[in-house]
Design a protein around this motif. Structure first.
Motif, PDB file in Angstrom:
ATOM      1  N   UNK A  42       0.863   2.648  -0.434  1.00 26.51           N
ATOM      2  CA  UNK A  42       0.962   2.340  -1.828  1.00 26.51           C
ATOM      3  C   UNK A  42       2.075   3.269  -2.390  1.00 26.51           C
ATOM      4  N   UNK A  43       2.132   4.739  -2.146  1.00 30.37           N
ATOM      5  CA  UNK A  43       3.010   5.541  -2.614  1.00 30.37           C
ATOM      6  C   UNK A  43       4.426   4.939  -2.200  1.00 30.37           C
ATOM      7  N   UNK A  44       4.582   4.631  -0.960  1.00 31.00           N
ATOM      8  CA  UNK A  44       5.970   4.081  -0.499  1.00 31.00           C
ATOM      9  C   UNK A  44       6.333   2.665  -1.367  1.00 31.00           C
ATOM     10  N   UNK A  45       5.154   1.812  -1.524  1.00 29.07           N
ATOM     11  CA  UNK A  45       5.387   0.501  -2.183  1.00 29.07           C
ATOM     12  C   UNK A  45       6.034   0.936  -3.706  1.00 29.07           C
ATOM     13  N   UNK A  46       5.467   1.936  -4.398  1.00 25.62           N
ATOM     14  CA  UNK A  46       5.859   2.437  -5.834  1.00 25.62           C
ATOM     15  C   UNK A  46       6.859   3.558  -5.839  1.00 25.62           C
ATOM     16  N   UNK A  47       7.538   3.764  -5.007  1.00 23.82           N
ATOM     17  CA  UNK A  47       8.366   4.945  -4.783  1.00 23.82           C
ATOM     18  C   UNK A  47       7.632   6.131  -5.539  1.00 23.82           C
ATOM     19  N   UNK A  48       6.245   6.464  -5.216  1.00 21.30           N
ATOM     20  CA  UNK A  48       5.446   7.245  -5.815  1.00 21.30           C
ATOM     21  C   UNK A  48       5.655   8.843  -5.305  1.00 21.30           C
ATOM     22  N   UNK A  49       4.959   9.733  -6.114  1.00 20.86           N
ATOM     23  CA  UNK A  49       4.639  11.177  -5.563  1.00 20.86           C
ATOM     24  C   UNK A  49       3.394  11.155  -5.256  1.00 20.86           C
ATOM     25  N   UNK A  50       3.218  11.683  -3.780  1.00 19.12           N
ATOM     26  CA  UNK A  50       1.557  11.959  -3.388  1.00 19.12           C
ATOM     27  C   UNK A  50       1.475  13.306  -3.194  1.00 19.12           C
ATOM     28  N   UNK A  51       0.386  13.863  -3.793  1.00 21.55           N
ATOM     29  CA  UNK A  51       0.234  15.238  -3.488  1.00 21.55           C
ATOM     30  C   UNK A  51      -1.234  15.325  -2.702  1.00 21.55           C
ATOM     31  N   UNK A  52      -1.360  16.147  -1.725  1.00 23.60           N
ATOM     32  CA  UNK A  52      -2.770  16.541  -1.208  1.00 23.60           C
ATOM     33  C   UNK A  52      -3.264  15.472  -0.206  1.00 23.60           C
ATOM     34  N   UNK A  53      -2.282  14.850   0.435  1.00 28.16           N
ATOM     35  CA  UNK A  53      -2.333  13.646   1.364  1.00 28.16           C
ATOM     36  C   UNK A  53      -2.129  14.030   2.730  1.00 28.16           C
ATOM     37  N   UNK A  54      -3.592  14.586   3.095  1.00 27.74           N
ATOM     38  CA  UNK A  54      -3.528  14.985   4.474  1.00 27.74           C
ATOM     39  C   UNK A  54      -5.085  14.564   5.117  1.00 27.74           C
ATOM     40  N   UNK A  55      -5.258  14.432   6.367  1.00 24.08           N
ATOM     41  CA  UNK A  55      -6.609  14.287   6.939  1.00 24.08           C
ATOM     42  C   UNK A  55      -7.432  15.349   6.315  1.00 24.08           C
ATOM     43  N   UNK A  56      -8.627  14.708   6.077  1.00 27.12           N
ATOM     44  CA  UNK A  56      -9.932  15.743   5.374  1.00 27.12           C
ATOM     45  C   UNK A  56      -9.725  16.320   4.303  1.00 27.12           C
ATOM     46  N   UNK A  57      -8.233  15.924   3.434  1.00 29.44           N
ATOM     47  CA  UNK A  57      -8.278  16.328   2.138  1.00 29.44           C
ATOM     48  C   UNK A  57      -9.387  15.650   1.158  1.00 29.44           C
ATOM     49  N   UNK A  58      -9.804  16.367   0.151  1.00 30.15           N
ATOM     50  CA  UNK A  58     -10.856  15.622  -0.937  1.00 30.15           C
ATOM     51  C   UNK A  58     -10.181  15.670  -2.110  1.00 30.15           C
ATOM     52  N   UNK A  59      -8.965  15.938  -2.398  1.00 29.54           N
ATOM     53  CA  UNK A  59      -8.186  15.990  -3.618  1.00 29.54           C
ATOM     54  C   UNK A  59      -6.871  15.352  -3.255  1.00 29.54           C
ATOM     55  N   UNK A  60      -6.526  14.198  -4.077  1.00 29.00           N
ATOM     56  CA  UNK A  60      -5.083  13.772  -4.012  1.00 29.00           C
ATOM     57  C   UNK A  60      -4.701  13.280  -5.268  1.00 29.00           C
ATOM     58  N   UNK A  61      -3.369  13.431  -5.331  1.00 31.34           N
ATOM     59  CA  UNK A  61      -2.676  12.987  -6.752  1.00 31.34           C
ATOM     60  C   UNK A  61      -1.638  12.058  -6.307  1.00 31.34           C
ATOM     61  N   UNK A  62      -1.424  10.796  -7.159  1.00 30.97           N
ATOM     62  CA  UNK A  62      -0.424   9.793  -7.270  1.00 30.97           C
ATOM     63  C   UNK A  62       0.355   9.712  -8.434  1.00 30.97           C
ATOM     64  N   UNK A  63       1.586   9.962  -8.280  1.00 36.19           N
ATOM     65  CA  UNK A  63       2.450   9.739  -9.506  1.00 36.19           C
ATOM     66  C   UNK A  63       3.193   8.377  -9.408  1.00 36.19           C
ATOM     67  N   UNK A  64       2.842   7.264  -9.663  1.00 33.90           N
ATOM     68  CA  UNK A  64       3.864   6.117  -9.527  1.00 33.90           C
ATOM     69  C   UNK A  64       5.017   5.863  -9.955  1.00 33.90           C
ATOM     70  N   UNK A  65       6.117   5.250  -9.062  1.00 31.38           N
ATOM     71  CA  UNK A  65       7.419   5.083  -9.810  1.00 31.38           C
ATOM     72  C   UNK A  65       7.529   3.786 -10.042  1.00 31.38           C
ATOM     73  N   UNK A  66       8.810   3.144  -9.547  1.00 27.39           N
ATOM     74  CA  UNK A  66       8.960   1.668  -9.730  1.00 27.39           C
ATOM     75  C   UNK A  66       8.436   0.914  -8.410  1.00 27.39           C
ATOM     76  N   UNK A  67       7.750  -0.120  -8.527  1.00 28.40           N
ATOM     77  CA  UNK A  67       7.390  -1.016  -7.402  1.00 28.40           C
ATOM     78  C   UNK A  67       8.411  -1.520  -6.737  1.00 28.40           C
ATOM     79  N   UNK A  68       8.474  -1.403  -5.471  1.00 30.10           N
ATOM     80  CA  UNK A  68       9.750  -1.683  -4.479  1.00 30.10           C
ATOM     81  C   UNK A  68       9.376  -3.009  -3.777  1.00 30.10           C
ATOM     82  N   UNK A  69      10.085  -4.030  -3.614  1.00 26.75           N
ATOM     83  CA  UNK A  69       9.990  -4.924  -2.837  1.00 26.75           C
ATOM     84  C   UNK A  69      10.580  -4.524  -1.336  1.00 26.75           C
ATOM     85  N   UNK A  70      10.882  -5.444  -0.317  1.00 29.49           N
ATOM     86  CA  UNK A  70      11.350  -5.121   0.883  1.00 29.49           C
ATOM     87  C   UNK A  70      10.248  -4.806   2.134  1.00 29.49           C
TER      88      UNK A  70
END
Length: 366
Positions: free
Chosen positions: A61-89
């Motif tokens: 999803x982060x890749x699809x919306x050129x977003x910023x993802x924080x806390x994204x690792x296995x076992x992580x219980x907190x994660x933040x997503x800051x979306x950008x523009x949705x990209x086709x391709x």
């Protein structure tokens, strides 16, 4: 990328408390452009936090919306997503396990609808995995029903992958939409057709497929006598990685409703038992006289929430997954849901109407 201080906080432990909260909230964050912070992810599970399939879904999803993802690792219980523009391709997601490609599609499909052009999603993992829809369900049941909303996607199963190794690969092409149409499914009509597919892959003998099919037909026959039931046994040849067996049975109604029952084989479980389990699930899904089965119910919520206008869908008992999806959709969009119990003289079983005033999300690129 700085975290937007106005990120919407989402409690990942509420209600169903699992991956569904992540999928619905990440997709809606991407579409609405609002930042989210999800805490207590899968807090009550035996292995809390993100598992490989959740992580690859969020990265997709982060890749699809050129977003910023924080806390994204296995076992992580907190994660933040800051979306950008949705990209086709072209976008690829690989669980590197038997994590379900269908769950990856659940999170990515709504986002890709709001891109500026068609998207190709290459999804790798388990195609026929436990605790998730089988890919055959996604193609044969989910796809024709979401098409009613105006969603169009193609799904090419390049390789099937089973538990525990995975190794499956599905190529999905998604066409963008300007906006989604509301859907009304309140009349079931009668069941007109029952068909299905029982498969074996890898070293497993073809006889297992025939046994699953025969046991399923026998079970359905006890309750539904008048219909021809066609469950084809199938040997997966080149398009399968590893060993697996399973069955999917579909019932169609006169008004175009679809219901399914499915099961996967496990070590030490007789093929008959797998067939019977799928047949019983199908019968359970038909008895309540609703228009969708228990697995489609929660998957339609996000499309109802995004559509422009009022959708109404008759269901059996409203599942916890569905209640969770509604809770998320109401937090992240302007959609309003109501659930009304139906007193149905035809059926002793309870059913409900889920109604939604959709938020009418429009695609800014089209």
């Amino acid at each position: 990328m700085k975290m937007d201080s106005a990120a919407l906080e989402i409690d990942g432990s509420v209600m169903e408390g699992g991956g569904q909260i992540l999928r619905v909230s990440a997709a809606l964050s991407c579409i609405t452009g609002s930042s989210i912070k999800i805490t207590k992810i899968r807090a009550g599970r035996s292995t809390p936090g993100l598992r490989p399939q959740h992580l690859s879904g969020l990265q997709l999803v982060s890749d699809l919306c050129s977003g910023g993802l924080q806390g994204a690792s296995i076992g992580s219980t907190d994660v933040s997503l800051t979306p950008g523009k949705i990209q086709s391709g072209n976008h690829t997601a690989d669980t590197q396990t038997a994590g379900s490609v269908c769950l990856l599609l659940q999170v990515a499909l709504p986002c890709a609808l709001y891109a500026d052009a068609a998207s190709q999603l290459c999804l790798k993992g388990g195609t026929n995995a436990e605790m998730a829809p089988q890919v055959d369900y996604t193609v044969k049941v989910f796809k024709p029903i979401v098409e009613k909303f105006g969603v169009h996607f193609d799904c090419d199963i390049r390789m099937r992958g089973f538990y525990p190794k995975g190794g499956g690969e599905v190529m999905v092409t998604v066409n963008p939409v300007k906006e989604l149409q509301p859907v009304v499914m309140t009349e079931r009509g009668n069941i007109t057709k029952i068909h299905g597919r029982a498969f074996v892959a890898g070293v497993l003998p073809f006889k297992l497929a025939k046994d699953m099919s025969a046991a399923a037909v026998r079970t359905i026959r006890k309750e539904i006598k008048e219909l021809y039931i066609n469950i084809q046994p199938h040997q997966e040849k080149d398009k399968a990685s590893g060993n697996g067996n399973g069955i999917l049975i579909i019932a169609e109604s006169s008004t175009g409703c679809l219901f399914a029952g499915s099961a996967l084989g496990k070590k030490g479980v007789y093929a008959d038992k797998v067939g019977i389990e799928a047949a019983e699930m199908l019968l359970r899904n038909i008895r309540h006289n609703g228009c969708v089965d228990e697995f489609l119910q929660d998957q339609l919520i996000i499309f109802m929430a995004l559509a422009k206008g009022t959708s109404r869908i008759r269901t059996g008992v409203v599942t916890l997954h569905t209640q969770t999806a509604i809770h998320m959709a109401e937090q992240l969009t302007q959609a309003k849901f109501t659930i009304t119990k139906c007193e149905d003289e035809l059926s002793s079983n309870v059913n409900y109407i889920i109604e939604c005033q959709g938020s009418g999300a429009t695609n800014p690129h089209l």
